[in-house]
Scaffold this motif. Structure first.
Motif, PDB file in Angstrom:
ATOM      1  N   LYS A   1     -11.996   2.437  -1.590  1.00  0.00           N
ATOM      2  CA  LYS A   1     -12.283   3.386  -2.913  1.00  0.00           C
ATOM      3  C   LYS A   1     -10.722   3.597  -3.334  1.00  0.00           C
ATOM      4  CE  LYS A   1     -16.608   5.280  -1.769  1.00  0.00           C
ATOM      5  NZ  LYS A   1     -17.208   6.626  -1.115  1.00  0.00           N
ATOM      6  N   LEU A   2      -9.711   3.416  -2.661  1.00  0.00           N
ATOM      7  CA  LEU A   2      -8.542   3.996  -3.222  1.00  0.00           C
ATOM      8  C   LEU A   2      -8.003   3.116  -4.190  1.00  0.00           C
ATOM      9  CD1 LEU A   2      -6.705   4.987   0.102  1.00  0.00           C
ATOM     10  CD2 LEU A   2      -7.880   6.443  -1.467  1.00  0.00           C
ATOM     11  N   GLN A   3      -7.272   3.588  -5.357  1.00  0.00           N
ATOM     12  CA  GLN A   3      -6.744   2.720  -6.385  1.00  0.00           C
ATOM     13  C   GLN A   3      -5.189   3.024  -6.480  1.00  0.00           C
ATOM     14  OE1 GLN A   3      -8.564   4.526  -9.692  1.00  0.00           O
ATOM     15  NE2 GLN A   3     -10.713   3.989  -9.162  1.00  0.00           N
ATOM     16  N   PRO A   4      -4.523   1.874  -5.926  1.00  0.00           N
ATOM     17  CA  PRO A   4      -2.995   1.800  -5.733  1.00  0.00           C
ATOM     18  C   PRO A   4      -2.465   2.375  -7.117  1.00  0.00           C
ATOM     19  CG  PRO A   4      -3.725  -0.128  -4.552  1.00  0.00           C
ATOM     20  CD  PRO A   4      -5.071   0.617  -5.338  1.00  0.00           C
TER      21      PRO A   4
ATOM     22  N   GLY B   1       8.798  10.738  -7.271  1.00  0.00           N
ATOM     23  CA  GLY B   1      10.009  10.494  -6.617  1.00  0.00           C
ATOM     24  C   GLY B   1      11.014   9.655  -6.949  1.00  0.00           C
ATOM     25  N   HIS B   2      12.275   9.534  -7.113  1.00  0.00           N
ATOM     26  CA  HIS B   2      13.068   8.264  -7.356  1.00  0.00           C
ATOM     27  C   HIS B   2      12.787   7.171  -6.492  1.00  0.00           C
ATOM     28  CE1 HIS B   2      15.717  10.588 -10.093  1.00  0.00           C
ATOM     29  NE2 HIS B   2      15.795  11.828  -9.137  1.00  0.00           N
ATOM     30  N   ASN B   3      12.254   7.541  -5.203  1.00  0.00           N
ATOM     31  CA  ASN B   3      12.017   6.403  -4.365  1.00  0.00           C
ATOM     32  C   ASN B   3      10.583   6.649  -3.815  1.00  0.00           C
ATOM     33  OD1 ASN B   3      14.779   5.189  -3.761  1.00  0.00           O
ATOM     34  ND2 ASN B   3      15.257   7.101  -3.507  1.00  0.00           N
ATOM     35  N   VAL B   4       9.863   5.745  -3.614  1.00  0.00           N
ATOM     36  CA  VAL B   4       8.355   5.947  -3.066  1.00  0.00           C
ATOM     37  C   VAL B   4       8.239   4.739  -1.948  1.00  0.00           C
ATOM     38  CG1 VAL B   4       7.704   6.625  -5.367  1.00  0.00           C
ATOM     39  CG2 VAL B   4       7.670   4.199  -4.705  1.00  0.00           C
ATOM     40  N   ALA B   5       7.528   5.487  -1.145  1.00  0.00           N
ATOM     41  CA  ALA B   5       6.745   4.772   0.016  1.00  0.00           C
ATOM     42  C   ALA B   5       5.658   5.334   0.611  1.00  0.00           C
ATOM     43  CB  ALA B   5       7.830   5.228   1.255  1.00  0.00           C
ATOM     44  N   ALA B   6       4.892   4.276   1.214  1.00  0.00           N
ATOM     45  CA  ALA B   6       3.788   4.603   1.898  1.00  0.00           C
ATOM     46  C   ALA B   6       3.682   4.450   3.569  1.00  0.00           C
ATOM     47  CB  ALA B   6       2.556   3.495   1.606  1.00  0.00           C
ATOM     48  N   TRP B   7       2.936   5.536   3.919  1.00  0.00           N
ATOM     49  CA  TRP B   7       2.631   5.521   5.312  1.00  0.00           C
ATOM     50  C   TRP B   7       1.476   5.404   5.704  1.00  0.00           C
ATOM     51  CZ3 TRP B   7       5.767  10.586   6.987  1.00  0.00           C
ATOM     52  CH2 TRP B   7       6.973  10.360   6.970  1.00  0.00           C
ATOM     53  N   TYR B   8       0.796   4.211   6.796  1.00  0.00           N
ATOM     54  CA  TYR B   8      -0.315   4.004   6.886  1.00  0.00           C
ATOM     55  C   TYR B   8      -0.773   4.488   8.495  1.00  0.00           C
ATOM     56  CZ  TYR B   8       0.191   1.330   2.895  1.00  0.00           C
ATOM     57  OH  TYR B   8       0.551   0.997   1.573  1.00  0.00           O
TER      58      TYR B   8
ATOM     59  N   PHE C   1      -5.301  -3.752   1.183  1.00  0.00           N
ATOM     60  CA  PHE C   1      -4.769  -2.649   0.478  1.00  0.00           C
ATOM     61  C   PHE C   1      -3.538  -2.568   0.564  1.00  0.00           C
ATOM     62  CE2 PHE C   1      -3.865   2.053   0.696  1.00  0.00           C
ATOM     63  CZ  PHE C   1      -4.321   2.513  -0.460  1.00  0.00           C
ATOM     64  N   CYS C   2      -2.695  -2.754   1.652  1.00  0.00           N
ATOM     65  CA  CYS C   2      -1.488  -2.599   1.824  1.00  0.00           C
ATOM     66  C   CYS C   2      -0.541  -3.647   0.817  1.00  0.00           C
ATOM     67  CB  CYS C   2      -0.946  -3.211   3.317  1.00  0.00           C
ATOM     68  SG  CYS C   2      -1.445  -1.715   4.464  1.00  0.00           S
ATOM     69  N   SER C   3      -1.432  -4.713   0.753  1.00  0.00           N
ATOM     70  CA  SER C   3      -0.648  -5.650  -0.304  1.00  0.00           C
ATOM     71  C   SER C   3      -1.073  -5.250  -1.834  1.00  0.00           C
ATOM     72  CB  SER C   3      -1.504  -7.037  -0.150  1.00  0.00           C
ATOM     73  OG  SER C   3      -1.302  -7.579   1.017  1.00  0.00           O
ATOM     74  N   ALA C   4      -2.006  -4.737  -1.951  1.00  0.00           N
ATOM     75  CA  ALA C   4      -2.234  -4.146  -3.371  1.00  0.00           C
ATOM     76  C   ALA C   4      -1.033  -2.920  -3.553  1.00  0.00           C
ATOM     77  CB  ALA C   4      -3.320  -3.670  -3.580  1.00  0.00           C
ATOM     78  N   MET C   5      -0.790  -2.157  -2.568  1.00  0.00           N
ATOM     79  CA  MET C   5       0.127  -0.999  -2.703  1.00  0.00           C
ATOM     80  C   MET C   5       1.437  -1.836  -2.807  1.00  0.00           C
ATOM     81  SD  MET C   5      -1.398   2.036  -2.702  1.00  0.00           S
ATOM     82  CE  MET C   5      -0.357   3.145  -1.439  1.00  0.00           C
ATOM     83  N   GLU C   6       1.854  -2.729  -2.194  1.00  0.00           N
ATOM     84  CA  GLU C   6       2.991  -3.470  -2.429  1.00  0.00           C
ATOM     85  C   GLU C   6       3.333  -3.962  -3.914  1.00  0.00           C
ATOM     86  OE1 GLU C   6       5.829  -3.861  -0.289  1.00  0.00           O
ATOM     87  OE2 GLU C   6       4.873  -3.068   1.390  1.00  0.00           O
ATOM     88  N   ARG C   7       2.225  -4.259  -4.423  1.00  0.00           N
ATOM     89  CA  ARG C   7       2.336  -4.841  -5.808  1.00  0.00           C
ATOM     90  C   ARG C   7       2.513  -3.752  -6.670  1.00  0.00           C
ATOM     91  NH1 ARG C   7      -1.528  -8.419  -3.473  1.00  0.00           N
ATOM     92  NH2 ARG C   7      -3.282  -7.330  -4.464  1.00  0.00           N
ATOM     93  N   VAL C   8       2.003  -2.678  -6.353  1.00  0.00           N
ATOM     94  CA  VAL C   8       2.289  -1.617  -7.424  1.00  0.00           C
ATOM     95  C   VAL C   8       3.473  -1.327  -8.123  1.00  0.00           C
ATOM     96  CG1 VAL C   8       1.636   0.639  -7.946  1.00  0.00           C
ATOM     97  CG2 VAL C   8      -0.091  -0.631  -6.948  1.00  0.00           C
ATOM     98  N   PRO C   9       4.762  -1.119  -7.522  1.00  0.00           N
ATOM     99  CA  PRO C   9       4.884  -1.274  -6.140  1.00  0.00           C
ATOM    100  C   PRO C   9       5.142   0.234  -5.168  1.00  0.00           C
ATOM    101  CG  PRO C   9       7.183  -1.601  -7.389  1.00  0.00           C
ATOM    102  CD  PRO C   9       5.983  -1.079  -8.200  1.00  0.00           C
ATOM    103  N   ILE C  10       4.503  -0.071  -4.077  1.00  0.00           N
ATOM    104  CA  ILE C  10       4.714   1.206  -3.362  1.00  0.00           C
ATOM    105  C   ILE C  10       5.189   0.447  -1.768  1.00  0.00           C
ATOM    106  CG2 ILE C  10       3.920   3.229  -1.974  1.00  0.00           C
ATOM    107  CD1 ILE C  10       2.046   3.751  -4.298  1.00  0.00           C
ATOM    108  N   ARG C  11       6.497   0.710  -1.623  1.00  0.00           N
ATOM    109  CA  ARG C  11       6.704  -0.097  -0.189  1.00  0.00           C
ATOM    110  C   ARG C  11       6.064   0.610   0.896  1.00  0.00           C
ATOM    111  NH1 ARG C  11      13.106  -0.336   0.693  1.00  0.00           N
ATOM    112  NH2 ARG C  11      12.589   0.715  -1.386  1.00  0.00           N
TER     113      ARG C  11
END
Length: 146
Positions: A90-93, A102-109, A132-142
């Motif tokens: 259900k999460l939408q990247p 933030g100036h820099n963005v990241a994701a922790w799983y 989901f991780c791939s979709a987050m990377e494309r947004v981009p959220i590393r």
């Protein structure tokens, strides 16, 4: 994890300007943290591998070389608690990205990908997790954790 009152930034009416909203300073780092909802289920004080242990997060935010020590007041964390693979789906990247200032963005799983047919405590479908991780990377959220 407790946050000192002095570190909480409120957005509201600016002093002396009743019609203007006070703008919080842009943080150096924004983190979206996806974790299991039942984070207190591991009774041990601390663990360096168990995502069901809240002590794990206390170390990340307040321990030696943590964000709390190195970037005190210069980061924000948006936490998403999930109970199942269905919640992850259900999460939408794009929406998550719009919340990060933030100036820099990241994701922790902090969930465990699994090939099992059913979700156990802390586990989600491996296929859905990596999609989901791939979709987050494309947004981009590393992806920065794990």
């Amino acid at each position: 994890v407790s946050v000192p009152v002095s570190s909480i930034r409120l957005c509201g009416l600016a002093a002396g300007a009743p019609d203007a909203l006070a703008e919080a300073p842009r943080p150096l780092l924004s983190v979206v943290c996806v974790r299991w909802f039942n984070y207190w289920s591991d009774p041990d004080k601390c663990s360096d591998y168990n995502t069901l242990n809240d002590g794990y997060f206390v170390d990340l935010f307040d321990g030696p070389c943590s964000m709390g020590q190195l970037l005190h007041g210069e980061y924000e964390v948006i936490t998403v608690f999930i109970r199942s693979t269905e919640d992850l789906r259900k999460l939408q990247p794009q929406r998550l990205r719009s919340l990060l200032r933030g100036h820099n963005v990241a994701a922790w799983y902090f969930v465990w990908p699994s090939t099992s047919k059913s979700d156990g405590s802390g586990y989600v479908s491996e296929r859905d997790f990596f999609a989901f991780c791939s979709a987050m990377e494309r947004v981009p959220i590393r992806s920065c954790w794990p």
